[in-house]
Scaffold this motif. Sequence first.
Motif, PDB file in Angstrom:
ATOM      1  N   LEU A  55      11.198   5.782  -0.337  1.00 31.20           N
ATOM      2  CA  LEU A  55      10.515   4.488  -0.283  1.00 31.20           C
ATOM      3  C   LEU A  55      11.181   3.566   0.733  1.00 31.20           C
ATOM      4  CD1 LEU A  55       8.412   2.487  -1.258  1.00 31.20           C
ATOM      5  CD2 LEU A  55       9.927   1.912  -3.155  1.00 31.20           C
ATOM      6  N   LEU A  56      12.494   3.469   0.681  1.00 26.85           N
ATOM      7  CA  LEU A  56      13.209   2.598   1.619  1.00 26.85           C
ATOM      8  C   LEU A  56      13.008   3.056   3.060  1.00 26.85           C
ATOM      9  CD1 LEU A  56      16.511   1.947  -0.371  1.00 26.85           C
ATOM     10  CD2 LEU A  56      14.520   0.444  -0.139  1.00 26.85           C
ATOM     11  N   GLY A  57      12.984   4.373   3.270  1.00 24.84           N
ATOM     12  CA  GLY A  57      12.738   4.898   4.613  1.00 24.84           C
ATOM     13  C   GLY A  57      11.334   4.590   5.104  1.00 24.84           C
ATOM     14  N   ALA A  58      10.362   4.710   4.202  1.00 25.45           N
ATOM     15  CA  ALA A  58       8.975   4.400   4.570  1.00 25.45           C
ATOM     16  C   ALA A  58       8.824   2.921   4.926  1.00 25.45           C
ATOM     17  CB  ALA A  58       8.030   4.778   3.431  1.00 25.45           C
ATOM     18  N   SER A  60       0.840  -1.207   0.000  1.00 18.52           N
ATOM     19  CA  SER A  60       0.000   0.000   0.000  1.00 18.52           C
ATOM     20  C   SER A  60       0.871   1.250   0.000  1.00 18.52           C
ATOM     21  CB  SER A  60      -0.922   0.021   1.218  1.00 18.52           C
ATOM     22  OG  SER A  60      -1.833  -1.041   1.173  1.00 18.52           O
ATOM     23  N   VAL A  61       1.857   1.288   0.863  1.00 21.54           N
ATOM     24  CA  VAL A  61       2.759   2.444   0.931  1.00 21.54           C
ATOM     25  C   VAL A  61       3.585   2.533  -0.349  1.00 21.54           C
ATOM     26  CG1 VAL A  61       4.819   3.335   2.109  1.00 21.54           C
ATOM     27  CG2 VAL A  61       2.841   2.577   3.438  1.00 21.54           C
ATOM     28  N   SER A  62       4.110   1.406  -0.777  1.00 21.04           N
ATOM     29  CA  SER A  62       4.940   1.385  -1.989  1.00 21.04           C
ATOM     30  C   SER A  62       4.166   1.852  -3.219  1.00 21.04           C
ATOM     31  CB  SER A  62       5.473  -0.034  -2.206  1.00 21.04           C
ATOM     32  OG  SER A  62       6.209  -0.100  -3.397  1.00 21.04           O
ATOM     33  N   GLU A  63       2.979   1.310  -3.413  1.00 19.59           N
ATOM     34  CA  GLU A  63       2.175   1.684  -4.586  1.00 19.59           C
ATOM     35  C   GLU A  63       1.699   3.127  -4.504  1.00 19.59           C
ATOM     36  OE1 GLU A  63       1.397   0.013  -7.532  1.00 19.59           O
ATOM     37  OE2 GLU A  63       3.030  -1.239  -6.786  1.00 19.59           O
ATOM     38  N   THR A  64       1.364   3.596  -3.312  1.00 18.19           N
ATOM     39  CA  THR A  64       0.934   4.986  -3.167  1.00 18.19           C
ATOM     40  C   THR A  64       2.076   5.931  -3.531  1.00 18.19           C
ATOM     41  OG1 THR A  64      -0.681   4.406  -1.474  1.00 18.19           O
ATOM     42  CG2 THR A  64       0.033   6.705  -1.560  1.00 18.19           C
ATOM     43  N   LEU A 117       5.877  10.528  -6.296  1.00 16.74           N
ATOM     44  CA  LEU A 117       6.938  10.882  -5.360  1.00 16.74           C
ATOM     45  C   LEU A 117       8.157   9.983  -5.528  1.00 16.74           C
ATOM     46  CD1 LEU A 117       4.736  11.393  -2.184  1.00 16.74           C
ATOM     47  CD2 LEU A 117       5.834  13.176  -3.552  1.00 16.74           C
ATOM     48  N   VAL A 118       7.933   8.733  -5.947  1.00 15.56           N
ATOM     49  CA  VAL A 118       9.008   7.752  -6.083  1.00 15.56           C
ATOM     50  C   VAL A 118       8.939   7.131  -7.472  1.00 15.56           C
ATOM     51  CG1 VAL A 118       9.840   5.520  -5.248  1.00 15.56           C
ATOM     52  CG2 VAL A 118       9.064   7.222  -3.622  1.00 15.56           C
ATOM     53  N   THR A 119      10.062   7.108  -8.156  1.00 15.53           N
ATOM     54  CA  THR A 119      10.124   6.444  -9.459  1.00 15.53           C
ATOM     55  C   THR A 119      11.112   5.281  -9.453  1.00 15.53           C
ATOM     56  OG1 THR A 119      11.772   8.038 -10.219  1.00 15.53           O
ATOM     57  CG2 THR A 119       9.460   8.498 -10.752  1.00 15.53           C
ATOM     58  N   ASP A 120      11.996   5.260  -8.477  1.00 20.60           N
ATOM     59  CA  ASP A 120      13.014   4.224  -8.367  1.00 20.60           C
ATOM     60  C   ASP A 120      12.729   3.360  -7.142  1.00 20.60           C
ATOM     61  OD1 ASP A 120      15.312   2.684  -8.376  1.00 20.60           O
ATOM     62  OD2 ASP A 120      16.667   4.328  -7.851  1.00 20.60           O
ATOM     63  N   PRO A 121      12.696   2.027  -7.304  1.00 22.62           N
ATOM     64  CA  PRO A 121      12.436   1.167  -6.139  1.00 22.62           C
ATOM     65  C   PRO A 121      13.490   1.296  -5.036  1.00 22.62           C
ATOM     66  CG  PRO A 121      12.368  -0.101  -8.186  1.00 22.62           C
ATOM     67  CD  PRO A 121      12.810   1.277  -8.541  1.00 22.62           C
TER      68      PRO A 121
END
Length: 157
Positions: free
Chosen positions: A131-134, A108-112, A122-126
């Motif tokens: 993203l890693l912090g979240a 959910s967080v990743s896809e959002t 907000l994020v384009t790179d995995p």
Amino acid sequence: MFGISPLGWVHTLGSLPAIPLAIYMFARHGRIVPRSVPGAFYFVSMLIGATTVFLVAREPISYGIGAATILLLVAGYSVGYVLRFGRGATYLETIFLTLTAFLLMVPSVSETLRRVPDGHPLVTDPRSPLLLGALAGLFVMLVVGLTAQIVQLRRQS
């Protein structure tokens, strides 16, 4: 909108109610309570999300998360009915169902973050630090939350 297919919307909207239901049960009871009205709705919502992921997933890890969620969900809702576990059933139930909430929040967080705002996520790179912090924050919440739940269960006995 957000690059989500109609089936993707069924997946998203079907699993979305599980988030406020989990938050409510964590706040009210300190854990997900399977034998309650919110617990029943949580089960249905999680089952919709976990089964439909197999139809909408694009990444292999999604299949693993979906399968693990279904396994933990069924185990969490059925362990209380197995008499030989006794008091340990409550601990297992709590651990299994808390893990389902964690497995719901990771994608959910990743896809959002990878879809919002529409057209300029907000994020384009995995491997993005955001993203890693979240995701690291979610993991810390899991460890702290499970520890608090187990301590609370021990105090109740």
